[in-house]
Design an enzyme around this catalytic site. Sequence first.
Site, PDB file in Angstrom:
ATOM      1  N   HIS A 209       0.834  -1.205   0.000  1.00  0.00           N
ATOM      2  CA  HIS A 209       0.000   0.000   0.000  1.00  0.00           C
ATOM      3  C   HIS A 209       0.872   1.261   0.000  1.00  0.00           C
ATOM      4  O   HIS A 209       1.968   1.248  -0.505  1.00  0.00           O
ATOM      5  CB  HIS A 209      -0.977  -0.034   1.165  1.00  0.00           C
ATOM      6  CG  HIS A 209      -1.797  -1.277   1.207  1.00  0.00           C
ATOM      7  ND1 HIS A 209      -2.867  -1.514   0.369  1.00  0.00           N
ATOM      8  CD2 HIS A 209      -1.688  -2.403   1.978  1.00  0.00           C
ATOM      9  CE1 HIS A 209      -3.390  -2.701   0.616  1.00  0.00           C
ATOM     10  NE2 HIS A 209      -2.691  -3.274   1.584  1.00  0.00           N
ATOM     11  N   GLU A 225      -2.620   0.529   8.015  1.00  0.00           N
ATOM     12  CA  GLU A 225      -1.742  -0.569   7.604  1.00  0.00           C
ATOM     13  C   GLU A 225      -0.510  -0.068   6.857  1.00  0.00           C
ATOM     14  O   GLU A 225       0.596  -0.578   7.043  1.00  0.00           O
ATOM     15  CB  GLU A 225      -2.505  -1.556   6.717  1.00  0.00           C
ATOM     16  CG  GLU A 225      -1.656  -2.762   6.318  1.00  0.00           C
ATOM     17  CD  GLU A 225      -2.213  -3.556   5.173  1.00  0.00           C
ATOM     18  OE1 GLU A 225      -1.489  -4.440   4.664  1.00  0.00           O
ATOM     19  OE2 GLU A 225      -3.358  -3.307   4.755  1.00  0.00           O
ATOM     20  N   HIS A 278       2.632  -7.011   4.800  1.00  0.00           N
ATOM     21  CA  HIS A 278       1.254  -6.544   4.985  1.00  0.00           C
ATOM     22  C   HIS A 278       0.759  -6.894   6.387  1.00  0.00           C
ATOM     23  O   HIS A 278       1.351  -7.716   7.097  1.00  0.00           O
ATOM     24  CB  HIS A 278       0.317  -7.199   3.963  1.00  0.00           C
ATOM     25  CG  HIS A 278       0.505  -6.703   2.568  1.00  0.00           C
ATOM     26  ND1 HIS A 278      -0.246  -5.695   2.030  1.00  0.00           N
ATOM     27  CD2 HIS A 278       1.387  -7.078   1.605  1.00  0.00           C
ATOM     28  CE1 HIS A 278       0.150  -5.470   0.785  1.00  0.00           C
ATOM     29  NE2 HIS A 278       1.145  -6.298   0.502  1.00  0.00           N
ATOM     30  N   GLU A 340       1.475 -11.644   5.953  1.00  0.00           N
ATOM     31  CA  GLU A 340       0.469 -10.923   6.749  1.00  0.00           C
ATOM     32  C   GLU A 340       0.837 -11.102   8.211  1.00  0.00           C
ATOM     33  O   GLU A 340       0.859 -12.216   8.721  1.00  0.00           O
ATOM     34  CB  GLU A 340      -0.928 -11.495   6.491  1.00  0.00           C
ATOM     35  CG  GLU A 340      -1.406 -11.378   5.046  1.00  0.00           C
ATOM     36  CD  GLU A 340      -2.009 -10.013   4.730  1.00  0.00           C
ATOM     37  OE1 GLU A 340      -1.909  -9.104   5.587  1.00  0.00           O
ATOM     38  OE2 GLU A 340      -2.574  -9.869   3.630  1.00  0.00           O
TER      39      GLU A 340
END
Length: 376
Positions: A209, A225, A278, A340
């Site tokens: 992101h 995030e 992430h 993650e």
Amino acid sequence: MNKYIHTAVLAACLLTGSMLQPATSSAAGAYTAKVSASSLNVRSEPAANAAVTGSLKSGAQVTVTDEQHGWAKVRSGSISGWVAGYYLIKVNGTGGESRAAVAVSTPAKASGSGGSTAMVTADSLRIRGGPGTGYKILGALKAEDSVTVLLRQNGWVRIRTASGETGWVAAQYITSGSSASTGSGSRTTGSLRQTGGINGKRIVIDPGHGGSDPGMLGTSFDTLEKDLNLQTALYVRDYLTAKGARVELTRAQDQRPSLARRVQIGESVGADAFVSIHYNSSPKNVSGTLTFYYSESDDLRLARSIENRLGQGIGLKSNGVSFGNYHILRENNLPAALVELGFLSNRNDEAVVRTSAYQKKAAKAIAEGLADYFKG
């Protein structure tokens, strides 16, 4: 959570869905897969505690229509629901496994095309319909497969396989004789890239992101995030550098490179591995880490090496590894994994991952996992 926070979470998910959007999120992108488990439970929701609505036997073929957090939404006859994606193997249109043997479309000419012989140096090399990552993936080659070079164009090579089929591959992942065939000089071959330790290896770390794409929004503390991704990536860089690795970040500030650009960075620097950082989110009350892979050869081994270290006590439990049909993995010629590091939708997880102590532990585990991977 109250309805205002819930609305904000939904908005963030809609805004950022393109970052991790699988190619299979709609019926138009559905694909066929085969069950690899002896018996696979089908559940009503993408969660381990959801109600079991049916089961599938080993070898059963299903149509996958959606993916969420390592779960795949499938249908097979009268059965439909969610299954653990790890137990599915994607197959191509003729029923063959798409990430295994070569499955390219254009028959080779019977005569009149010579060309030099070359060998594949990557463990898994994608064959495309044209000279670039924007072209459709037609199949794959494995390390030490022999090919005939027909044409070179801007760092790409048109090849013919031993079975007489043709397609395009990245030039840097094949070698003629003893030196790599690249457009900008030679690089270490695939068999050496994964052995001899991490010292000197070039690794791309991708903080997910960024910029106008905040990623997931924490439901308890409004954690962004994109900020966690970058902070953790910087710690990973420091640990890897201390081990002698050469690290390239896809972003070092609050900006948003495209998915294609992130993949391109890895290829342009001749990297040996690619890891995307992430933090997760789910409508269910789930917790812990999860690492995604695409290729069942190198990606899977890299993902397992990293998740094994994450599971050795960083503060959150490990949920293992799972197949993920994500652009950042699917379009990547490098050994790649997407990590993650906790669920921002879980109050306890969010409180833990916000701390620098946790981020450093996670970063160190990722660096140790990469070191394990390169030990062979």
